[in-house]
Enzyme design. Structure first.
Site, PDB file in Angstrom:
ATOM      1  N   PHE A 136       0.824  -1.200   0.024  1.00 14.06           N
ATOM      2  CA  PHE A 136      -0.158   0.101   0.020  1.00 14.06           C
ATOM      3  C   PHE A 136       0.945   1.140  -0.052  1.00 14.06           C
ATOM      4  O   PHE A 136       1.953   1.399   0.557  1.00 14.06           O
ATOM      5  CB  PHE A 136      -0.861   0.000   1.245  1.00 14.06           C
ATOM      6  N   SER A 211       3.510  -6.771   2.632  1.00 12.53           N
ATOM      7  CA  SER A 211       2.325  -6.132   3.002  1.00 12.53           C
ATOM      8  C   SER A 211       1.090  -6.606   1.947  1.00 12.53           C
ATOM      9  O   SER A 211       0.901  -7.995   2.169  1.00 12.53           O
ATOM     10  CB  SER A 211       2.297  -4.693   3.061  1.00 12.53           C
ATOM     11  N   LEU A 212       0.515  -6.066   1.331  1.00  5.19           N
ATOM     12  CA  LEU A 212      -0.400  -6.298   0.408  1.00  5.19           C
ATOM     13  C   LEU A 212       0.104  -7.091  -0.776  1.00  5.19           C
ATOM     14  O   LEU A 212      -0.555  -7.991  -1.221  1.00  5.19           O
ATOM     15  CB  LEU A 212      -1.268  -5.088  -0.123  1.00  5.19           C
ATOM     16  N   ASP A 239       5.765  -9.838   6.061  1.00  3.98           N
ATOM     17  CA  ASP A 239       4.533  -9.360   6.805  1.00  3.98           C
ATOM     18  C   ASP A 239       3.197  -8.846   6.223  1.00  3.98           C
ATOM     19  O   ASP A 239       2.981  -7.807   5.993  1.00  3.98           O
ATOM     20  CB  ASP A 239       5.059  -7.706   7.658  1.00  3.98           C
ATOM     21  N   ARG A 253      -6.978 -14.446   1.395  1.00  8.04           N
ATOM     22  CA  ARG A 253      -5.648 -14.346   2.011  1.00  8.04           C
ATOM     23  C   ARG A 253      -4.594 -15.261   1.564  1.00  8.04           C
ATOM     24  O   ARG A 253      -4.715 -16.325   0.776  1.00  8.04           O
ATOM     25  CB  ARG A 253      -5.714 -14.400   3.323  1.00  8.04           C
ATOM     26  N   ASP A 255      -2.324 -18.614   1.665  1.00 14.55           N
ATOM     27  CA  ASP A 255      -2.275 -19.788   2.437  1.00 14.55           C
ATOM     28  C   ASP A 255      -1.450 -20.905   1.761  1.00 14.55           C
ATOM     29  O   ASP A 255      -0.851 -20.705   0.557  1.00 14.55           O
ATOM     30  CB  ASP A 255      -3.793 -20.187   1.762  1.00 14.55           C
ATOM     31  N   ASP A 258      -1.325 -22.186  -1.991  1.00 14.94           N
ATOM     32  CA  ASP A 258      -1.133 -21.169  -2.904  1.00 14.94           C
ATOM     33  C   ASP A 258       0.190 -21.533  -3.638  1.00 14.94           C
ATOM     34  O   ASP A 258       0.344 -20.923  -4.724  1.00 14.94           O
ATOM     35  CB  ASP A 258      -1.101 -19.607  -2.471  1.00 14.94           C
ATOM     36  N   HIS A 326       6.860  -2.797  10.590  1.00 10.22           N
ATOM     37  CA  HIS A 326       6.475  -3.513   9.393  1.00 10.22           C
ATOM     38  C   HIS A 326       7.462  -3.758   8.273  1.00 10.22           C
ATOM     39  O   HIS A 326       7.413  -4.743   7.590  1.00 10.22           O
ATOM     40  CB  HIS A 326       5.230  -2.744   8.719  1.00 10.22           C
TER      41      HIS A 326
END
Length: 542
Positions: A136, A211-212, A239, A253, A255, A258, A326
């Protein structure tokens, strides 16, 4: 002054971190219209938990060649009460820049729908492919992404692809959350195209996302599996973002399903209301929690220091302070690529049990044995020699591992378990023990650690045993140690002594995780005096 700055830091951490970052974003970016980015456009439908509970069906939004996207359950639920459709591909315009040893600095743009862009590039089908993904409020030009690219190319002749989805990572956060679904789709389409036209094997593709970007890696793997019948090799989640992903369905999300191997570094798992941005729940095969996964050493400095580090920029300084924990996840990963330090972590059920020394063995080669693994790039090799064979057969997921880092670069530290035994001799029992605090310096064939505090200040009773895991520089094979015990006098008259305080020490034994060594060390005399350094040696060396 320092006390006031500390209160400011606490205030910031107790505030919604994303709102603060968004405000700072506006302060530093005058080209954005606040009304446009904080509110959905009239033609963009938004689903809410309220609408879902009423039984409304918002439906799906489709983009030609890029699929359809629903915002019904599970994309809207209690953990994400507001959901958006992804912005259009024309708006997000994700860019894929290839870097190799032939073009370390110059971007070669890859386009999934243009095979010529693949043929004319420096892609080498037999080399590993690394995808680096930001989060982000970021873009593909971030310094950490450049350093990560450089370190990967120093290590091996690889294909490094930087994904820039900066046009879709702007506020509001909920829209950026939606946009990574489309970016994941396009990335999967590129991998499919590289496999078809150049011969790249998806099993040798490794997505490294922060992050994202970490959550987006999960969408890539899921898309390859469901739409293209391909299997992604590895995802490293740095993170992974927590807001709108905590307690959601696996499809929403990151997992373990994946990719063949999913490893995660959790560095900012403090509750969101206190400023935490990362997921606490394990979501990979191996989930690393350096320093417990919450407060990272070196991230509690004053705001003035952060502003100074950013050459006087208030915006950058405050942003770095808020995001320090983060951001440490990608700092740890970058360091791991070419370090000679082992960066070992140990499987344990909780951080408290790890620190107390209750988890300090490595049985990675035994079925369901205790796992020790390197944080970062070589994490899978430290557990299994074959990525494709062994991890496809294992059923172990969500393995939690802990370690301790330094407060600055280099972050990697060697781990030692120190067990101190207070003497139960007649003299010690008559003495009754004493209040104080210990520190220790470990010496070995390759050097010595700094003096490291061990145990909390307490009353050390005769015959008591105290155990703790500490981290310090690597000293190789341990030969001896220096221990220091100090009794502190306070305003409490019970701490006052007419003569120097003493304590009776029986022995100390130290376990080195790195060397697989246990050594018992004894003082020359049991009695030690407050404030004096005491040399400990093995009886065979004394």
């Amino acid at each position: 002054m320092d006390r006031r700055l500390k209160r400011i830091k606490v205030m910031f951490n107790a505030t919604n971190a994303f709102l603060i970052q968004t405000m700072l974003f506006f302060a530093n970016n005058t080209s954005y219209n606040e009304t446009e980015v904080l509110t959905a456009k009239p033609d963009v439908k938004t689903n809410t938990l309220y609408q879902l509970q009423k039984g409304e069906d918002i439906g799906v939004r489709c983009y030609p060649d890029f699929g359809c996207y629903s915002i019904n359950f599970p994309w809207t639920d209690k953990s994400r009460p507001v959901s958006h459709f992804p912005d259009s591909p024309e708006k997000i315009k994700p860019k894929f820049c290839l870097y190799t040893r032939k073009n370390r600095k110059n971007c070669q743009q890859l386009i999934h729908s243009d095979p010529q862009s693949l043929y004319m590039s420096n892609l080498v089908a037999t080399n590993w492919v690394y995808f680096i993904v930001h989060g982000f409020l970021e873009g593909g030009d971030r310094p950490w992404m450049q350093r990560l690219t450089s370190e990967l190319l120093i290590r091996s002749d690889a294909n490094v692809i930087v994904i820039d989805w900066g046009n879709g990572s702007s506020p509001p956060y909920t829209q950026a959350v939606a946009n990574i679904r489309l970016v994941g789709k396009v990335t999967a389409m590129l991998i499919k195209s590289m496999s078809l036209h150049v011969g790249i094997k998806p099993e040798f593709c490794h997505i490294i996302g922060h992050s994202l970007g970490a959550q987006m890696g999960g969408y890539v793997g899921n898309e390859l599996k469901l739409e293209h019948n391909l299997t992604l090799g590895r995802i490293t989640g740095l993170d992974p973002a927590m807001p709108h992903f905590r307690n959601t369905a696996p499809i929403v999300r990151l997992d373990p399903t994946d990719a063949i191997f999913v490893d995660v570094i959790h560095s900012d798992t403090t509750p969101f209301v206190q400023g935490g941005l990362g997921m606490k729940e394990p979501v990979g095969h191996l989930d690393f929690y350096p320093n417990g996964g919450e407060d990272q050493p070196g991230c509690n400095e004053s705001i003035i220091k952060y502003i100074h580090l950013e050459k006087g920029s208030f915006y950058k300084g405050v942003k770095k302070m808020l995001g320090c924990d983060h951001l440490r996840s990608h700092e740890y990963f970058i360091e791991s690529i070419n370090t000679r330090c082992n960066f070992l972590a140990v499987e344990c059920d909780t951080w408290e049990n790890f620190v107390q020394g209750n988890c300090f063995s490595c049985q990675s080669n035994q079925p369901n044995g205790t796992v020790c693994a390197h944080i970062g790039l070589t994490s899978v090799q430290s557990v299994h020699t074959s990525l494709l064979q062994d991890w496809q057969k294992t059923e172990r997921t969500h393995v939690k591992l802990f370690t301790i880092t330094g407060s600055g670069h280099p972050y990697c530290r060697a781990l030692y378990r120190v067990t101190t035994v207070i003497s139960n001799s007649t003299a010690s029992i008559e003495h009754g023990g004493e209040i104080g605090i210990f520190s220790i310096q470990v010496l070995g064939v390759d050097g010595r650690t700094e003096a490291i505090n061990i145990y909390r200040e307490q009353h050390f009773k005769p015959g008591s045993i105290h155990k703790q895991v500490i981290a310090g520089s690597s000293v190789g094979y341990i030969t001896s140690a220096v221990i220091h015990w100090k009794h502190r006098t306070t305003f409490n008259f019970l701490t006052w002594r007419l003569k120097p305080a003493t304590l009776y020490l029986k022995y100390v034994h130290i376990d080195s995780l790195e060397e697989g060594q246990t050594i018992y060390l004894h003082p020359v005399e049991e009695i030690i005096i407050s404030g004096n350094a005491v040399k400990l040696q093995s009886p065979t060396r004394a």
